[in-house]
Design an enzyme around this catalytic site. Structure first.
Site, mmCIF file in Angstrom:
data_model
loop_
_atom_site.group_PDB
_atom_site.id
_atom_site.type_symbol
_atom_site.label_atom_id
_atom_site.label_comp_id
_atom_site.label_asym_id
_atom_site.label_seq_id
_atom_site.Cartn_x
_atom_site.Cartn_y
_atom_site.Cartn_z
ATOM 1 N N GLU A 1 -10.880 12.188 7.475
ATOM 2 C CA GLU A 1 -10.681 13.248 6.839
ATOM 3 C C GLU A 1 -12.022 14.180 6.694
ATOM 4 O OE1 GLU A 1 -8.404 11.363 3.825
ATOM 5 O OE2 GLU A 1 -7.674 13.435 3.299
ATOM 6 N N THR B 1 -9.542 -6.073 3.445
ATOM 7 C CA THR B 1 -9.404 -4.926 2.389
ATOM 8 C C THR B 1 -10.236 -5.518 1.379
ATOM 9 O OG1 THR B 1 -6.968 -4.669 3.298
ATOM 10 C CG2 THR B 1 -7.493 -3.845 0.930
ATOM 11 N N THR C 1 -4.860 6.232 0.087
ATOM 12 C CA THR C 1 -6.046 6.997 0.082
ATOM 13 C C THR C 1 -6.218 8.076 -0.958
ATOM 14 O OG1 THR C 1 -6.369 6.261 2.380
ATOM 15 C CG2 THR C 1 -8.083 8.119 1.625
ATOM 16 N N ASP D 1 -9.613 0.283 1.662
ATOM 17 C CA ASP D 1 -8.600 -0.098 2.702
ATOM 18 C C ASP D 1 -9.104 0.004 4.076
ATOM 19 O OD1 ASP D 1 -5.258 0.835 3.735
ATOM 20 O OD2 ASP D 1 -6.299 -1.027 4.111
ATOM 21 N N ARG E 1 -8.610 2.934 13.181
ATOM 22 C CA ARG E 1 -7.973 4.349 13.585
ATOM 23 C C ARG E 1 -7.495 4.163 15.125
ATOM 24 N NH1 ARG E 1 -6.732 5.466 8.644
ATOM 25 N NH2 ARG E 1 -8.309 6.085 7.260
ATOM 26 N N LYS F 1 -5.206 -2.305 10.167
ATOM 27 C CA LYS F 1 -5.449 -2.508 8.530
ATOM 28 C C LYS F 1 -5.634 -4.113 8.050
ATOM 29 C CE LYS F 1 -4.170 1.754 7.226
ATOM 30 N NZ LYS F 1 -5.024 2.654 6.197
ATOM 31 N N GLU G 1 -11.325 3.563 3.272
ATOM 32 C CA GLU G 1 -10.136 4.375 2.641
ATOM 33 C C GLU G 1 -10.361 4.057 1.151
ATOM 34 O OE1 GLU G 1 -6.148 3.865 4.083
ATOM 35 O OE2 GLU G 1 -6.101 5.219 5.639
ATOM 36 N N TYR H 1 1.240 1.757 15.557
ATOM 37 C CA TYR H 1 2.234 2.028 14.663
ATOM 38 C C TYR H 1 3.487 2.657 14.564
ATOM 39 C CZ TYR H 1 1.658 7.132 13.686
ATOM 40 O OH TYR H 1 1.841 8.500 13.965
ATOM 41 N N ASP I 1 1.050 -1.209 -0.110
ATOM 42 C CA ASP I 1 0.043 0.073 0.052
ATOM 43 C C ASP I 1 0.941 1.302 0.018
ATOM 44 O OD1 ASP I 1 -2.577 1.286 2.126
ATOM 45 O OD2 ASP I 1 -2.617 1.382 0.141
ATOM 46 N N TYR J 1 0.959 5.742 -0.430
ATOM 47 C CA TYR J 1 0.478 6.861 0.309
ATOM 48 C C TYR J 1 0.414 8.003 -0.472
ATOM 49 C CZ TYR J 1 0.284 9.343 4.979
ATOM 50 O OH TYR J 1 0.084 10.218 6.028
ATOM 51 N N GLN K 1 -4.901 1.503 15.138
ATOM 52 C CA GLN K 1 -3.536 1.720 14.324
ATOM 53 C C GLN K 1 -2.960 2.872 15.169
ATOM 54 O OE1 GLN K 1 -4.829 3.678 10.500
ATOM 55 N NE2 GLN K 1 -2.703 4.196 10.099
ATOM 56 N N ARG L 1 0.043 16.465 13.539
ATOM 57 C CA ARG L 1 1.477 17.086 13.831
ATOM 58 C C ARG L 1 1.275 18.696 13.714
ATOM 59 N NH1 ARG L 1 3.103 12.354 11.253
ATOM 60 N NH2 ARG L 1 2.671 13.366 9.152
ATOM 61 N N HIS M 1 -4.350 13.714 0.965
ATOM 62 C CA HIS M 1 -4.702 12.854 2.073
ATOM 63 C C HIS M 1 -3.223 12.959 2.965
ATOM 64 C CE1 HIS M 1 -5.596 9.349 4.309
ATOM 65 N NE2 HIS M 1 -4.667 8.914 4.082
ATOM 66 N N GLU N 1 -9.293 3.955 -2.439
ATOM 67 C CA GLU N 1 -8.061 3.746 -3.021
ATOM 68 C C GLU N 1 -8.377 3.163 -4.563
ATOM 69 O OE1 GLU N 1 -4.576 2.183 -0.859
ATOM 70 O OE2 GLU N 1 -5.692 2.663 0.919
#
Lengths: 417, 421
Positions: free
Chosen positions: B367, B260, B353, B236, B240, B256, B202, B247, B129, B131, B243, B145, B136, B204
């Site tokens: 999101e 899927t 995503t 996907d 959350r 994850k 997600e 992670y 996968d 990114y 995760q 962050r 996204h 994708e």
């Protein structure tokens, strides 16, 4: 005792009986074998001798080119098969011992040059790598984050792991080419492309999943043993410079997936259980789904040597693991993730508390800050082209060993660009 | 034009001809089919009709229960096969059109209840996968962050990716059970065990690798197209809360790999090339091994709809487009193999995503609800932050041609309640 004589220092004593896939120059068919001493017992030739209540209905699994169908049969099938093998190879049993024709067709000398090991064809689907040695995780943490932030908050709470690449898991003896890729050795300058200058080893062990599960059905920890088939040695070759630049935030990727080597014989858990000892004390106590009391930590001596060297690079015991294989498998499936026969789950780099027991050159050279002495004037920080790294391991019994055979790889120079 | 009539809004126009694996109640054998309109052409029945210079020697690949042998044959085989299919299905060609017996044995109605899609049996080995949507990655970065550190320094330099779990990739229609696991909702208290309360989607897309490579042999970017077979839609599904706790530092794992979903028909790249547009401008310029000029960014309309248990109709929660990707599939494949990593037929590489610049084009509920801080409106008083039990999520997508579509079929999953403990 077997009628086949086995040296006291052979990995393949009568107490081992590991499974592998092999072919020979005169017969290229991939078939299942059991190693005993310096011989291989070809199960495809003797499959009609498996007449127990479970295996009599499934003899065809021994005629397959992979171990997967056999592994998928589950715990009772593995136990019964092992009993049959022990009987057939016993010094007191004539069925195979005295049948000259059958013996000549089913038992052959395992001369390493002529046997081609095909075990990785059994690697059907998925490979997961854990991170379950406390000393390794702490060392790496200290090197990159300092002593106070060495272990991430989740490390003592769950067996941290990530998905690896199945396609590049290869069997011992396969050459490993130094990878090229993107790196950023100088953070003040843009990244560059070139061959890795920090090629490293990682001493690990791994287990194969046997019986499959369905999507959505976790494996309770008290049933985990029904799915853990047996173990191999592993070298999780790593390119530290490629890894450092790529791994935030989604984890290691090209720094790992250029090659991973495993030893050619899968040692069944039953052969290892006599060497189990109490599990490492875990503090804090893990959540209930991760708790089990039975001993599932194994006293396996492990050695890494670099060819031409006087000293062995490192000597380790796999008792250094913090998380057990049962905990890893229960965790891996607790969310409903399914497993299939041939899935491979690796331990993560095995390091012990002493510097002589570190399982990677990153730790042995402490991030390249000091030389690893190989004897005879040779030193290393990371691997050089032409280096041949051999991982070996065995459990020491009373006058016999249960071992894994070699896990070897030689570094080829990077491709020219 | 085909002798088989196809509606202008069908995903499976004569310009598409996607491949799938199917079985039927009367014949459980897994076999290769091509979708056209509301019909499937069973290639195992007509394999002797592939008589071109390449395929005449390899007709047996159409008698296989997976697409892998066909995909492994490579670019010339795919091109020739497509030409043969276009000929056989053409309104002007009598071979299949007028052979009543052959037609009745090889063409059947694709009534969704009776066709069982078996595509994921083709997923031999590995699933990666990426990114690769800038919007996204930026959204997620801002949420976790702050604006100044939104994108990691490596994001604009290489297509960041991670290995996913192949065993839990399932075909559209497979139910998805809400996972349980370890989480730490309150950082001041120990972690807990329970069912995920932040189950997400997600949006994708993904491509299948065709021809394999050997370990140690990178795919140069100008040869990448020889290995990119075709595309599917993907959901996907993500937990959350699971995760977030697991992670660091090795990436997403149990958040994850509980499931899927992919759509059942693989649309060949040749069907999508007419919808290619110039690639997104990349600044800074990537290193040479990642550079290619030819257009390989695709204008594919994408939609996500959600239907709750108590809802009469599904609500569209996302309208997006595959053209929003920053990194192309060629760049992803060249990067993935630059270190010598080998690929095999059936390997699946997903985009990550897909989000665009507008809020209605965000491809995840994380999101769309901005980390649960606002409600996603489903109409009729229904709202969501994350998924509820019983929610059915449908991803669809198509390229709009002049009076026809090239689409993917549905990528559907319904959430089952978590197991009780």
């Amino acid at each position: 005792m077997s009628f086949i004589k086995v040296d006291a220092t052979s990995d393949f004593s009568f107490h081992n009986l590991p499974y592998g896939i092999f072919s020979t120059p005169d017969n290229v068919k991939h078939r299942i074998g059991v190693a005993i001493g310096d011989q291989i017992l070809d199960l495809s030739v003797i499959l009609s001798l498996f007449r127990g209540p479970v295996m009599s209905k499934h003899q065809d699994v021994f005629d397959q080119p992979t171990l997967n169908a056999f592994m998928d049969l589950g715990y009772e099938a593995w136990r019964e098969t092992r009993k049959t093998l022990q009987l057939l190879l016993s010094a007191n049993e004539s069925t195979l011992r005295d049948d000259v024709s059958l013996r000549s067709r089913s038992v052959c000398l395992w001369m390493q040059k002529s046997i081609v090991h095909r075990l990785t064809q059994s690697l059907l689907g998925d490979y997961t790598d854990f991170y379950s040695s406390r000393d390794h995780a702490t060392n790496v943490g200290i090197m990159f984050r300092g002593k106070e932030n060495a272990l991430m908050p989740n490390w003592l709470r769950l067996p941290v792991g990530y998905h690896g690449r199945a396609s590049s898991v290869v069997v011992s003896g396969t050459p490993i080419r130094r990878p090229s890729g993107q790196m950023r050795p100088d953070q003040t300058r843009p990244p560059v492309f070139g061959h890795s200058k920090q090629l490293d080893i990682e001493l690990e062990m791994a287990f194969f999943v046997g019986r499959r599960t369905q999507l959505g059905e976790p494996i309770p920890i008290n049933k985990a043993h029904e799915h853990i088939f047996g173990m191999v040695l592993m070298n999780d070759w790593s390119a530290r410079d490629i890894q450092a630049w790529e791994y935030v935030p989604l984890g290691p990727f090209l720094g790992k997936n250029f090659g991973t080597t495993i030893s050619p014989w899968v040692v069944p858990m039953e052969a290892l259980l006599p060497f189990a000892q109490p599990n490492t004390l875990q503090d804090p106590e893990p959540l209930p789904y991760l708790q089990h009391q039975d001993a599932y930590t194994f006293n396996i001596n492990l050695f890494v040597s670099l060819k031409g060297t006087v000293h062995q690079v490192t000597v380790i015991q796999s008792t250094y693991m913090y998380w057990t294989m049962k905990q890893q498998l229960a965790h891996h499936t607790v969310n409903g993730c399914n497993v299939r026969p041939g899935d491979l789950l690796a331990s993560g780099t095995i390091s012990g508390p002493d510097p002589e027991s570190f399982g990677s050159m990153l730790e042995l050279s402490w991030r390249g800050s000091k030389n690893i002495d190989l004897g005879g004037g040779e030193t290393r920080t990371f691997l050089k082209d032409g280096d041949e790294v051999t991982i070996t391991g065995y459990c020491e019994g009373d006058g016999y060993r249960v071992g894994f055979g070699p896990c070897v790889g030689t570094i080829l120079p990077a491709l020219q660009h």
